[in-house]
Design an enzyme around this catalytic site. Structure first.
Site, short mmCIF file in Angstrom:
data_model
loop_
_atom_site.label_atom_id
_atom_site.label_comp_id
_atom_site.label_asym_id
_atom_site.label_seq_id
_atom_site.Cartn_x
_atom_site.Cartn_y
_atom_site.Cartn_z
N HIS A 273 0.81 -1.22 0.00
CA HIS A 273 0.00 0.00 0.00
C HIS A 273 0.84 1.27 0.00
CE1 HIS A 273 -3.28 2.73 0.63
NE2 HIS A 273 -2.74 3.17 1.75
N CYS A 274 2.09 1.19 0.48
CA CYS A 274 2.85 2.42 0.71
C CYS A 274 3.81 2.80 -0.40
CB CYS A 274 3.62 2.29 2.03
SG CYS A 274 2.55 2.29 3.49
N ILE A 275 4.77 1.93 -0.69
CA ILE A 275 5.90 2.34 -1.53
C ILE A 275 5.49 2.72 -2.95
CG2 ILE A 275 8.16 1.62 -2.40
CD1 ILE A 275 8.44 -0.11 0.08
#
Length: 439
Positions: A273-275
């Site tokens: 979900h983040c990078i």
């Protein structure tokens, strides 16, 4: 005694009630951490099925111990609900909802906005609201605070406001919520004190910063650092393939240097979900200041191009065996975004499967962590994991390794597959290497 000190005393006595909005990969570990330290927790989520599973103690995230959650549910220490009318009950409200991108790579803050509006409906004096969702600098002050202040209550006076970025690494046994240092930035000194008190009650090391914006940018920097370095090794891999040099050998050799180097490894694209998402929140915000984040945007271009590299390499490998990509049978091993988790968020495997199917390949997959591929914001593949057998492996024109789960028997795969295309160096050390190609 001041209102802030009253809340801090309630925290210290474990009398404060904590709410967690968003019961996923970030929210559930928070729930467990607070329960473990004696706090009552109310968990809010808009997914009724998820709430019902929690009430029954049924698992929907493999690396989380749902037996512990059920024990807390049965003991009344944890209540899961979709009823935001109860939002006035807790003293501390933590927001841990997704912050995706739109199709044009702009921040999609709808989950944050809707959750904040739900909180606004029951906001009362003395509560602490903390946003944990990763976002661009200024979100808490520019988006969350104005919504909450529509009630007539003021941040820092009537209620407290802070930002503290989540730092979860799903499936990593070396780190858990309580051992990962927690960055905290408050709207004002009292908000900072209360936020430090609540996180300090469950986490070993709290890291205060000067503002909410500084805390927001801290998380963006962490993930941008990873994205840029992964882009570097992905580009290096493409060069190494032309030079007939093993990029994994080069990285492992460089990693023997005890200073000044940190190993990053190439792959079929970025997932999680983040990078793949967070750096673009910063590039979007930077335009407001008439600034171009060229380095970040270049890294994004490289990383988003990697699924297309996998398709091209697969096509060339099949051509060498006089097999057309259209009509070929391809077995994908691993669809989770990283090894040993059941997390499909932004997994490059979904993009690769979609591209293969679009080009006429017959694709099946196996993943012990993901028995089905549910519909996502971008893809509706409607696939179920197949069982690995010698006959199945032999029947495929190519086996494409996209996620290097430890549970796979790579010797078994190498023995029976006619062609293995390895994007993760998973087949390293496998005896039969004639049918293995790193891509």
């Amino acid at each position: 005694m001041s209102q802030a000190n009253v809340l801090i005393e309630k925290i210290n006595k474990r009398e404060a009630v904590v709410a967690v909005c968003g019961l996923g990969y970030v929210g559930l570990p928070l729930v467990m951490a607070f329960n473990k330290q004696g706090f009552k927790v109310i968990g809010f989520d808009i997914d009724q099925k998820k709430v019902e599973k929690l009430r029954k103690g049924e698992s929907y995230i493999k690396h989380i111990d749902f037996n512990v959650i059920k024990q807390n549910v049965d003991a009344g220490r944890f209540v899961a609900t979709t009823d935001f009318k109860r939002i006035g009950e807790p003293d501390i409200i933590l927001i841990a909802v997704p912050t995706p991108l739109t199709e044009t790579r702009e921040p999609d803050l709808i989950p944050v906005i809707k959750t904040t509006e739900s909180i606004m409906g029951g906001l009362r004096k003395g509560q602490l609201i903390v946003l944990e969702s990763t976002t661009y600098p200024g979100t808490t002050e520019e988006v969350v605070q104005p919504i909450l202040e529509k009630t007539g209550l003021k941040a820092g006076t009537d209620f407290y406001l802070a930002f503290s970025p989540e730092r979860e690494d799903p499936g990593n046994p070396k780190f858990e919520t309580v051992t990962i240092p927690k960055v905290v930035g408050g709207h004002d000194p009292d908000s900072q004190r209360v936020a430090i008190a609540i996180y300090g009650s469950i986490i070993k090391h709290v890291v205060p910063v000067s503002s909410m914006a500084a805390a927001e940018l801290t998380k963006i920097l962490e993930n941008t650092f990873r994205a840029v370095n992964i882009a570097l090794v992905n580009e290096l891999k493409l060069l190494c393939m032309r030079m007939d040099i093993d990029v994994w050998e080069v990285i492992d050799a460089a990693a023997t240097k005890p200073f000044g180097f940190m190993p990053f490894y190439p792959g079929p694209g970025l997932g999680g979900h983040c990078i793949p998402i967070d750096p673009f929140y910063l590039t979007w915000k930077a335009r407001e200041y008439d600034f171009q984040t060229k380095f970040i945007e270049l890294a994004g271009e490289i990383n988003t191009s990697m699924p297309y590299h996998v398709i091209e390499s697969t096509m060339y490998a099949l051509n060498d065996k006089k097999v057309s990509l259209r009509g070929s049978k391809i077995l994908v091993l691993g669809v989770a975004y990283k090894a040993d988790v059941d997390d499909l968020r932004e997994s490059p495997a979904l993009k690769i499967i979609d591209l293969l199917q679009d080009r006429g390949a017959e694709v099946i997959y196996n993943d012990p962590y993901c028995p089905v591929i549910p519909q996502t914001r971008k893809y509706d593949l409607g696939m179920e994991s197949v069982n690995l057998t010698p006959e199945l492996l032999r029947s495929q024109d190519a086996v494409l390794i996209l996620t290097n789960h430890k549970s796979y028997d790579y010797e078994f795969v190498g023995k029976h597959a006619t062609l293995v295309l390895d994007t993760r160096n998973a087949m390293k050390g496998v005896a039969n290497r004639a049918n293995i190609l790193k891509i």
